[in-house]
Design an enzyme around this catalytic site. Structure first.
Site, PDB file in Angstrom:
ATOM      1  N   HIS A 164       0.815  -1.203   0.000  1.00  0.00           N
ATOM      2  CA  HIS A 164       0.000   0.000   0.000  1.00  0.00           C
ATOM      3  C   HIS A 164       0.849   1.254   0.000  1.00  0.00           C
ATOM      4  O   HIS A 164       0.458   2.287  -0.555  1.00  0.00           O
ATOM      5  CB  HIS A 164      -0.940  -0.014   1.215  1.00  0.00           C
ATOM      6  CG  HIS A 164      -2.209  -0.745   0.956  1.00  0.00           C
ATOM      7  ND1 HIS A 164      -2.983  -1.270   1.955  1.00  0.00           N
ATOM      8  CD2 HIS A 164      -2.856  -1.047  -0.201  1.00  0.00           C
ATOM      9  CE1 HIS A 164      -4.052  -1.841   1.424  1.00  0.00           C
ATOM     10  NE2 HIS A 164      -3.993  -1.733   0.121  1.00  0.00           N
ATOM     11  N   ARG A 267     -10.731  -2.708 -11.583  1.00  0.00           N
ATOM     12  CA  ARG A 267     -10.706  -3.814 -10.623  1.00  0.00           C
ATOM     13  C   ARG A 267     -12.077  -3.918  -9.962  1.00  0.00           C
ATOM     14  O   ARG A 267     -12.535  -2.973  -9.333  1.00  0.00           O
ATOM     15  CB  ARG A 267      -9.632  -3.569  -9.557  1.00  0.00           C
ATOM     16  CG  ARG A 267      -8.243  -3.254 -10.102  1.00  0.00           C
ATOM     17  CD  ARG A 267      -7.288  -2.977  -8.950  1.00  0.00           C
ATOM     18  NE  ARG A 267      -5.948  -2.613  -9.386  1.00  0.00           N
ATOM     19  CZ  ARG A 267      -5.530  -1.375  -9.569  1.00  0.00           C
ATOM     20  NH1 ARG A 267      -6.348  -0.360  -9.373  1.00  0.00           N
ATOM     21  NH2 ARG A 267      -4.284  -1.132  -9.947  1.00  0.00           N
ATOM     22  N   ARG A 303     -11.653  -6.245 -15.368  1.00  0.00           N
ATOM     23  CA  ARG A 303     -11.178  -7.556 -14.931  1.00  0.00           C
ATOM     24  C   ARG A 303     -12.218  -8.162 -14.001  1.00  0.00           C
ATOM     25  O   ARG A 303     -12.605  -7.536 -13.009  1.00  0.00           O
ATOM     26  CB  ARG A 303      -9.843  -7.415 -14.193  1.00  0.00           C
ATOM     27  CG  ARG A 303      -9.282  -8.747 -13.692  1.00  0.00           C
ATOM     28  CD  ARG A 303      -7.974  -8.525 -12.950  1.00  0.00           C
ATOM     29  NE  ARG A 303      -8.171  -7.842 -11.677  1.00  0.00           N
ATOM     30  CZ  ARG A 303      -7.177  -7.322 -10.943  1.00  0.00           C
ATOM     31  NH1 ARG A 303      -5.931  -7.405 -11.372  1.00  0.00           N
ATOM     32  NH2 ARG A 303      -7.430  -6.719  -9.801  1.00  0.00           N
ATOM     33  N   GLU A 392      -0.633 -12.999 -16.876  1.00  0.00           N
ATOM     34  CA  GLU A 392       0.126 -12.908 -15.634  1.00  0.00           C
ATOM     35  C   GLU A 392       0.965 -14.159 -15.393  1.00  0.00           C
ATOM     36  O   GLU A 392       1.916 -14.132 -14.626  1.00  0.00           O
ATOM     37  CB  GLU A 392      -0.834 -12.731 -14.452  1.00  0.00           C
ATOM     38  CG  GLU A 392      -1.721 -11.505 -14.550  1.00  0.00           C
ATOM     39  CD  GLU A 392      -2.870 -11.558 -13.578  1.00  0.00           C
ATOM     40  OE1 GLU A 392      -2.808 -10.874 -12.543  1.00  0.00           O
ATOM     41  OE2 GLU A 392      -3.838 -12.301 -13.848  1.00  0.00           O
ATOM     42  N   ASN A 415       2.926  -6.982 -12.755  1.00  0.00           N
ATOM     43  CA  ASN A 415       3.302  -7.295 -11.369  1.00  0.00           C
ATOM     44  C   ASN A 415       3.394  -8.797 -11.153  1.00  0.00           C
ATOM     45  O   ASN A 415       4.411  -9.325 -10.697  1.00  0.00           O
ATOM     46  CB  ASN A 415       2.285  -6.690 -10.393  1.00  0.00           C
ATOM     47  CG  ASN A 415       2.257  -5.179 -10.422  1.00  0.00           C
ATOM     48  OD1 ASN A 415       3.157  -4.550 -10.962  1.00  0.00           O
ATOM     49  ND2 ASN A 415       1.227  -4.596  -9.863  1.00  0.00           N
ATOM     50  N   ASP A 416       2.311  -9.510 -11.468  1.00  0.00           N
ATOM     51  CA  ASP A 416       2.319 -10.958 -11.282  1.00  0.00           C
ATOM     52  C   ASP A 416       3.182 -11.657 -12.321  1.00  0.00           C
ATOM     53  O   ASP A 416       3.829 -12.664 -12.017  1.00  0.00           O
ATOM     54  CB  ASP A 416       0.894 -11.517 -11.321  1.00  0.00           C
ATOM     55  CG  ASP A 416       0.261 -11.591  -9.941  1.00  0.00           C
ATOM     56  OD1 ASP A 416       1.011 -11.766  -8.961  1.00  0.00           O
ATOM     57  OD2 ASP A 416      -0.969 -11.478  -9.829  1.00  0.00           O
ATOM     58  N   ARG A 426       6.459 -10.811  -4.480  1.00  0.00           N
ATOM     59  CA  ARG A 426       6.450  -9.366  -4.720  1.00  0.00           C
ATOM     60  C   ARG A 426       6.317  -8.531  -3.456  1.00  0.00           C
ATOM     61  O   ARG A 426       6.367  -7.309  -3.509  1.00  0.00           O
ATOM     62  CB  ARG A 426       5.349  -9.005  -5.709  1.00  0.00           C
ATOM     63  CG  ARG A 426       3.961  -9.409  -5.306  1.00  0.00           C
ATOM     64  CD  ARG A 426       3.003  -9.308  -6.477  1.00  0.00           C
ATOM     65  NE  ARG A 426       1.784  -8.626  -6.114  1.00  0.00           N
ATOM     66  CZ  ARG A 426       0.755  -8.459  -6.937  1.00  0.00           C
ATOM     67  NH1 ARG A 426       0.829  -8.932  -8.157  1.00  0.00           N
ATOM     68  NH2 ARG A 426      -0.312  -7.816  -6.539  1.00  0.00           N
ATOM     69  N   CYS A 463      -1.366  -3.366 -18.278  1.00  0.00           N
ATOM     70  CA  CYS A 463      -2.109  -2.689 -17.220  1.00  0.00           C
ATOM     71  C   CYS A 463      -1.407  -2.811 -15.877  1.00  0.00           C
ATOM     72  O   CYS A 463      -1.925  -2.367 -14.857  1.00  0.00           O
ATOM     73  CB  CYS A 463      -3.530  -3.234 -17.117  1.00  0.00           C
ATOM     74  SG  CYS A 463      -3.624  -4.990 -16.716  1.00  0.00           S
TER      75      CYS A 463
END
Length: 528
Positions: A164, A267, A303, A392, A415-416, A426, A463
């Site tokens: 965060h 999301r 998504r 991903e 990211n993934d 991560r 994205c």
């Protein structure tokens, strides 16, 4: 940063358990109210994060645990502290997304104990001079309310690119480098430091030339943020739509104001997380319609629910898994509970019919053609026009030609994709150097997807937050990516960087990065 609160003593309960339980309940309610007020004032990504923290202070399971500990003779502070610690340890063991929330839980515990003691909660100290903030990590409430007039940059020792702290820093356009091992020991008050978020580096005691260059770069960045809003494009006119990642309808106006040409990742988890049952088709239809109406004639990529063992939902799958990042999540979890997926797709189709936005719907964690065929056929059956896959898992890149024979589009979640390619959690600061989308292994997978999209004549977007890195954005376009989506606050920097290169120059930078032997070498090769 001031020291956190000292842990409570083991002094036994000195009052009646029922009275102390009521005192804890009151403290929890007051902390929840404070966090909710901060959330309403913050807006955007910060609002979602703080609302989630407020829910942590209202969790009835915490209160039940506190009551049990009070019954065992613990004092109120100790009972509260240990109850939150138990939940924190549980989240940490689960790994992935839930482990990233452990710091948030610690902050709520600190605030509740401070409330019980009648003292202010730990937070960022006030300063009359501009400063670079160095901390082990920051609580969501602190990151969301930083004084941007004084805070020039942020460095944390813990956390990763999806913590965060990192998410909120990006949403506030605050330069941040997270997961810097040994940061607290290496830096001291009053020391001159350059934080280069673009390169992901922290330079201690820089020379005069480096300081001059850094200040010039900062002025350039500030100028880009105030430049007129135009469509994303390269210097030769090649268009590259720049879109925003959003989490709810409330984020849409801000994204539009910052120049978003659409939504590259909506999301939908906000409708599901924290609920005891799946929202109805009617509830979902209204939420999706609100977002689509903000982008008439624009592309909006949605998504479907990305949840599973690492974001447990009692009505989907909350079974314990030893390695939830590799467990029943994404499309796997939805496929096992197909009615939830059918309801969501039905609601999206209704929202599509009620608005003028160009709706694209994708599923997370698609691994191969078979999973793609399942999701695309179901989406088309329920009335959706454009159905695709989120890339991903490395296998989807290896099989990209097969997947794009079926999918209408592919969007890459960097990211993934990076986490799974490099086998680097991560969230762990100890392996944050490996969690770098600049790594040639990740870039080669992106190229496979870009090439397959070009051959099939279908769009391949990005994205993940890699798109928010201006230098990497150029490389991604050179690898065949056709659109970029990011935190809305990053759009201005990326737009300015794209305008400095032609498509041939972007391809040349991408080729140099692909030939490199490490993430650092790729970054350097692409900027030479």
């Amino acid at each position: 940063m001031p020291e956190p609160l000292a842990p409570p003593s083991d002094e036994p309960l000195a009052a009646d358990a029922d009275g102390e339980h009521q005192r804890v309940q009151t403290a929890l309610a007051e902390v929840a109210a404070d966090l909710s007020a901060r959330a309403a004032a913050a807006g955007g990504d910060a609002q979602q994060v703080l609302e989630a923290a407020a829910l942590m202070a209202q969790d009835p399971a915490i209160l039940d645990d506190v009551r049990a500990r009070l019954g065992g003779g613990a004092n109120a502070e100790k009972a509260t502290w240990d109850a939150y610690a138990a939940f924190r340890d549980m989240l940490t063991e689960m790994g992935g997304y839930m482990a990233e929330r452990a710091t948030d839980l610690d902050d709520v515990a600190q605030r509740v104990v401070a409330q019980l003691r009648g003292v202010p909660a730990p937070g960022v100290p006030a300063s009359d001079e501009p400063f670079i903030l160095v901390a082990r990590d920051l609580a969501p409430a602190d990151t969301a309310t930083l004084d941007l007039e004084k805070t020039l940059a942020l460095v944390t020792q813990d956390g990763g690119p999806t913590s965060h702290t990192a998410i909120l820093a990006r949403s506030k356009s605050l330069p941040a480098v997270v997961g810097v091992v040994g940061a607290l020991d290496a830096m001291a008050d009053g020391q001159l430091v350059i934080v280069d978020a673009k390169a992901g580096t922290v330079v201690l005691d820089p020379d005069d030339a480096s300081v001059t260059a850094a200040r010039a770069e900062r002025e350039t960045r500030l100028a880009a943020a105030t430049a007129p809003i135009t469509e994303g494009a390269l210097a030769d006119g090649t268009t590259v739509p720049l879109m925003a990642n959003v989490g709810s309808a409330k984020d849409a106006p801000g994204a539009v104001a910052l120049g978003a040409e659409g939504v590259g990742l909506f999301r939908t988890e906000f409708l599901f997380l924290g609920a005891t049952s799946a929202p109805t088709v009617e509830e979902q239809t209204k939420a999706y319609t609100d977002v689509l109406q903000a982008f008439p004639g624009k592309k909006v990529v949605v998504r479907v629910l990305d949840a599973g063992a690492d974001k447990p939902l009692s009505f989907l799958n909350d079974a314990h898994e030893e390695n939830p990042a590799l467990g029943l999540r994404g499309i796997r979890a939805l496929r096992a509970s197909e009615q939830i997926l059918r309801d969501q797709l039905t609601a999206l189709a209704a929202a599509q019919a009620a608005t003028e936005a160009e709706l694209y719907v994708m599923a997370p964690m698609i691994a191969d053609r078979e999973e793609t065929e399942y999701f695309v056929s179901l989406g088309k059956e329920l009335g959706l026009e454009r159905v695709g896959a989120m890339a991903e898992v490395p296998s989807i890149a290896v099989l990209a030609d097969q997947v794009l024979e079926v999918a209408d589009f592919v969007s890459i979640g960097t990211n993934d994709l990076t986490q799974y390619t490099m086998a680097a959690d991560r969230q762990l600061g100890s392996v944050s150097a490996m969690q770098d989308p600049w790594h040639p292994a990740v870039l080669r997978l992106v190229k496979m997807l870009g090439d397959a999209g070009s051959s099939a004549g279908k769009p391949v977007g990005v994205c993940g937050e890699a798109a928010a890195d201006p230098g990497l954005a150029v490389v991604l376009v050179g690898l065949g990516v056709t659109s970029l989506s990011m935190s809305a606050s990053a759009i201005a920097d990326v737009r300015a960087e794209l305008l400095t290169v032609t498509l041939d120059e972007a391809k040349a930078r991408a080729a140099r990065a692909l030939a490199a032997t490490s993430a650092a070498a790729a970054r350097q090769a692409a900027t030479v």
